[in-house]
Design an enzyme around this catalytic site. Structure first.
Site, mmCIF file in Angstrom:
data_model
loop_
_atom_site.group_PDB
_atom_site.id
_atom_site.type_symbol
_atom_site.label_atom_id
_atom_site.label_comp_id
_atom_site.label_asym_id
_atom_site.label_seq_id
_atom_site.Cartn_x
_atom_site.Cartn_y
_atom_site.Cartn_z
ATOM 1 N N ASP A 1 -0.158 -0.631 -5.103
ATOM 2 C CA ASP A 1 -1.452 -0.191 -5.622
ATOM 3 C C ASP A 1 -1.402 1.174 -6.289
ATOM 4 O OD1 ASP A 1 -1.036 1.204 -3.263
ATOM 5 O OD2 ASP A 1 -3.083 0.989 -2.525
ATOM 6 N N ASN A 2 -0.384 1.962 -5.991
ATOM 7 C CA ASN A 2 -0.203 3.283 -6.615
ATOM 8 C C ASN A 2 1.194 3.759 -6.257
ATOM 9 O OD1 ASN A 2 -2.625 3.980 -4.211
ATOM 10 N ND2 ASN A 2 -0.516 4.670 -3.873
ATOM 11 N N LYS B 1 1.699 9.520 -5.607
ATOM 12 C CA LYS B 1 0.282 9.189 -5.430
ATOM 13 C C LYS B 1 -0.619 10.415 -5.606
ATOM 14 C CE LYS B 1 -2.816 7.297 -1.860
ATOM 15 N NZ LYS B 1 -2.885 6.669 -0.522
ATOM 16 N N ARG C 1 -7.586 -0.940 -6.980
ATOM 17 C CA ARG C 1 -8.077 -2.239 -6.540
ATOM 18 C C ARG C 1 -9.343 -2.648 -7.278
ATOM 19 N NH1 ARG C 1 -5.322 -3.103 -1.289
ATOM 20 N NH2 ARG C 1 -3.913 -1.323 -1.150
ATOM 21 N N ASP D 1 0.840 -1.197 0.000
ATOM 22 C CA ASP D 1 0.000 0.000 0.000
ATOM 23 C C ASP D 1 0.879 1.252 0.000
ATOM 24 O OD1 ASP D 1 -2.122 1.709 0.174
ATOM 25 O OD2 ASP D 1 -2.896 0.926 2.064
ATOM 26 N N ASP D 2 0.892 1.971 -1.109
ATOM 27 C CA ASP D 2 1.673 3.217 -1.255
ATOM 28 C C ASP D 2 3.178 2.963 -1.351
ATOM 29 O OD1 ASP D 2 -0.772 4.423 -1.016
ATOM 30 O OD2 ASP D 2 -0.308 5.557 0.797
ATOM 31 N N HIS E 1 -11.098 -1.959 1.124
ATOM 32 C CA HIS E 1 -11.337 -0.619 0.575
ATOM 33 C C HIS E 1 -12.080 -0.645 -0.756
ATOM 34 C CE1 HIS E 1 -9.619 3.753 0.391
ATOM 35 N NE2 HIS E 1 -10.817 3.693 0.926
ATOM 36 N N CYS F 1 -5.683 4.226 -4.203
ATOM 37 C CA CYS F 1 -5.885 2.830 -3.832
ATOM 38 C C CYS F 1 -7.186 2.218 -4.345
ATOM 39 C CB CYS F 1 -5.789 2.683 -2.317
ATOM 40 S SG CYS F 1 -6.593 4.010 -1.403
ATOM 41 N N HIS G 1 1.516 2.543 4.138
ATOM 42 C CA HIS G 1 0.543 3.640 4.151
ATOM 43 C C HIS G 1 0.611 4.420 5.471
ATOM 44 C CE1 HIS G 1 -3.359 5.683 3.952
ATOM 45 N NE2 HIS G 1 -3.496 5.294 2.701
ATOM 46 N N LYS H 1 -6.002 -5.006 3.632
ATOM 47 C CA LYS H 1 -6.828 -3.878 3.207
ATOM 48 C C LYS H 1 -7.802 -4.280 2.098
ATOM 49 C CE LYS H 1 -6.322 0.796 1.290
ATOM 50 N NZ LYS H 1 -5.383 1.919 1.127
#
Length: 562
Positions: free
Chosen positions: A346-347, A399, A87, A45-46, A147, A83, A240, A145
């Site tokens: 994810d990004n 991001k 996803r 994540d990130d 989301h 994110c 994150h 996660k």
């Protein structure tokens, strides 16, 4: 090669038998399964493009790097700038503006609310590949996660997971050290198999990455009695915000970043050229416009800044250790050789310059962000745009932006059917291509028009199984005439062949369309909009086509996030 033949044979048998919906995994006459491989999908994540050793980082990531050493590393793989949209595309193979996450939930404009594609969760026009795998006989597990919504139709259970422990929202509500909801009386922040686990007691050494990995191993291990293959989704919430690291990792990089983010960017850039990830004639991107040169900071500020990066590096080191722990488990249980493993972010890296809601601002003000406690339980820390610029090397921004640093991410794949060994592939792929690929690997056909009595949209991603099987095949999965687009927070980008046009507000852009030739300028350092007006017009037409085909509605809400 034997593993590849088995995979293809199983896929061929199942594909031929498939109808409009997923076909169950077939059994041989003796009752054994004609099993395609297990699938393990790991999403950080990130995580920035250059934050792994295999991508030029100084952070110690031997477990993830080993996947690249035994498989394929992609240098030209695109997600989205945030994110939830990423996803949504990952699980559906469909653009986020059609899948339900055309905008970040809670930040929709008045002109987007109530419009199909902007529901704020996976909508009924989609079907997740996890659901199709589940229907075909796969055991399906996820931890971490989610989301993607918590409506009855968008929950992990509805989207195809037999067992799950899901962080339902975006950032860990109160940090990585517990599972309370970040505020008194909060509920449904964490669900396990439909049961609300928010606020459950946790051990003193609890940390999100450790817990999610252990939980996933628990699920896989419990399913070993079942002979069918598994699909496991490990969705780390690290690194994150709030950036934190467990005590075992928080001081591992002490003193490593005292020379600052400008030096780090250059070192990573040089290493990436050595690794063949970028060409020797490529220029390093400009630093983010709101970043002070390191030498302009006071000694005190430099100390705080370097500590932030030390903690960020510790969080990634810990994440890698957990990947290693999972690989060790699969190896010891004789499941590794038949497990296809994918790793991605994810990004782009998170270059936050502040907190974006009153609740977060209040939590930040109430946190113990003393230098001694930074990154520990009770702190609320982001590592900032200077380090995020380094994490994005060699690209511009991070991001939430449509520059390469926001949407181009690390992607590694290894395991049965991947006839690569330490291969760097420059093939352009997108996160929409993952779902079709995994269905292809499993021998499961995507529904033609309907699924479980409802109409579903066709996937727009393409399977890249051929690229995994035949490294020497130089034909492309996506044609150079194909148009790719991104839009979020009013920011826009479109790519066609090696050309990319970007529209972002000042100071990140000019407020007008800018044009880049990514074949020689992936850092987006030379705007060619004035010199190549004909090409720019072509790209504007391409953008219009993308927007019309994917139901893009530019929000009429003020831009709230930097």
């Amino acid at each position: 090669m034997r593993a590849l033949i088995i995979v293809l044979l199983a896929a061929s048998i199942l594909s031929c038998m498939a109808k409009d919906e997923a076909t169950p995994v077939q059994k041989n006459s003796n009752g054994s399964l004609q099993s395609p491989p297990n699938i393990l999908l790991i999403v950080a994540d990130d995580l920035g493009y250059s934050d792994l050793g295999a991508y030029g980082s100084e952070i110690d990531t031997p477990s993830i790097d080993s996947l690249a050493s035994n498989g394929a590393l992609f240098s030209n793989f695109y997600a989205h700038a945030n994110c939830s949209p990423s996803r949504a595309m990952l699980f559906t193979g469909i653009d986020s503006h059609l899948a339900g996450l055309g905008a970040m939930h809670g930040y929709e404009g008045d002109n987007q609310r109530g419009i199909p594609g902007y529901e704020g969760h996976l909508n009924q026009q989609t079907v997740s590949f996890a659901k199709l795998l589940q229907n075909s006989g796969y055991q399906t597990y996820m931890t971490g996660k989610w989301h993607l919504g918590d409506t009855p139709g968008s929950s992990p259970k509805a989207q195809g997971f037999d067992r799950y422990f899901a962080q339902m929202k975006g950032s860990p509500p109160s940090g990585h050290f517990n599972v309370n909801g970040g505020r008194k009386g909060a509920t449904r922040a964490y669900l396990e198999d439909g049961v609300d686990r928010t606020g459950m007691p946790v051990p003193d050494d609890f940390f999100s990455s450790n817990f999610y990995t252990s939980k996933l191993i628990e699920y896989i291990d419990a399913g070993q009695q079942n002979a069918s293959p598994f699909f496991a989704y490990l969705a780390f919430s690290a690194p994150h915000i709030p950036v934190q690291a467990p005590e075992s990792h928080i001081d591992l990089y002490k003193g490593r970043y005292d020379k600052g983010y400008d030096v780090l960017r250059q070192r990573r850039f040089n290493k990436m050229q050595e690794l063949g990830l970028i060409d020797k004639n490529v220029s390093l991107s400009a630093r983010a416009p709101d970043v002070e040169p390191w030498e302009n900071l006071t000694i005190e500020d430099q100390g705080i800044q370097s500590r932030r990066m030390e903690i960020y590096a510790g969080a990634i080191d810990n994440l890698d250790d957990n990947v290693g722990r999972l690989l060790d488990y699969l190896r010891a249980s004789n499941q590794l050789d038949n497990t296809l493993i994918l790793f991605m972010s994810d990004n782009g890296a998170a270059g936050f310059t502040g907190w974006q809601s009153k609740v977060l601002v209040q939590r930040y003000n109430n946190a113990d962000n003393s230098l001694e406690n930074l990154g520990r339980d009770g702190s609320m820390m982001f590592y900032g745009p200077g380090w995020a610029s380094a994490s994005s090397t060699p690209f511009y921004l991070f991001k939430r932006h449509m520059s390469e640093g926001g949407i181009r991410v690390p992607f590694i794949i290894s395991g049965p059917g991947v006839e690569h060994h330490a291969t760097v592939s420059r093939e352009m792929l997108t996160i929409r291509d993952v779902a079709p690929t995994l269905l292809d690997v499993a021998g499961v056909r995507y529904p033609a028009a309907e699924f479980e009595g409802r109409k579903v949209l066709p996937q727009t991603g393409l399977s890249f199984v051929r690229k995994l099987q035949y490294p020497e095949d130089h034909t492309h999965i996506h044609q150079t005439t194909e148009v790719f687009g991104w839009e979020l927070f009013k920011r826009r980008a479109v790519r066609k062949g090696d050309w990319k046009a970007v529209l972002q507000e000042t100071p990140f852009g000019t407020g007008n369309w800018q044009l880049y030739d990514l074949s020689v300028d992936p850092g987006e350092t030379h705007d060619l909009a004035q010199q190549e007006k004909e090409k720019l017009n072509e790209m504007k037409v391409a953008w219009k086509s993308y927007a019309e085909n994917n139901n893009v509605i530019i929000s009429n809400a003020p831009l709230r996030w930097p």
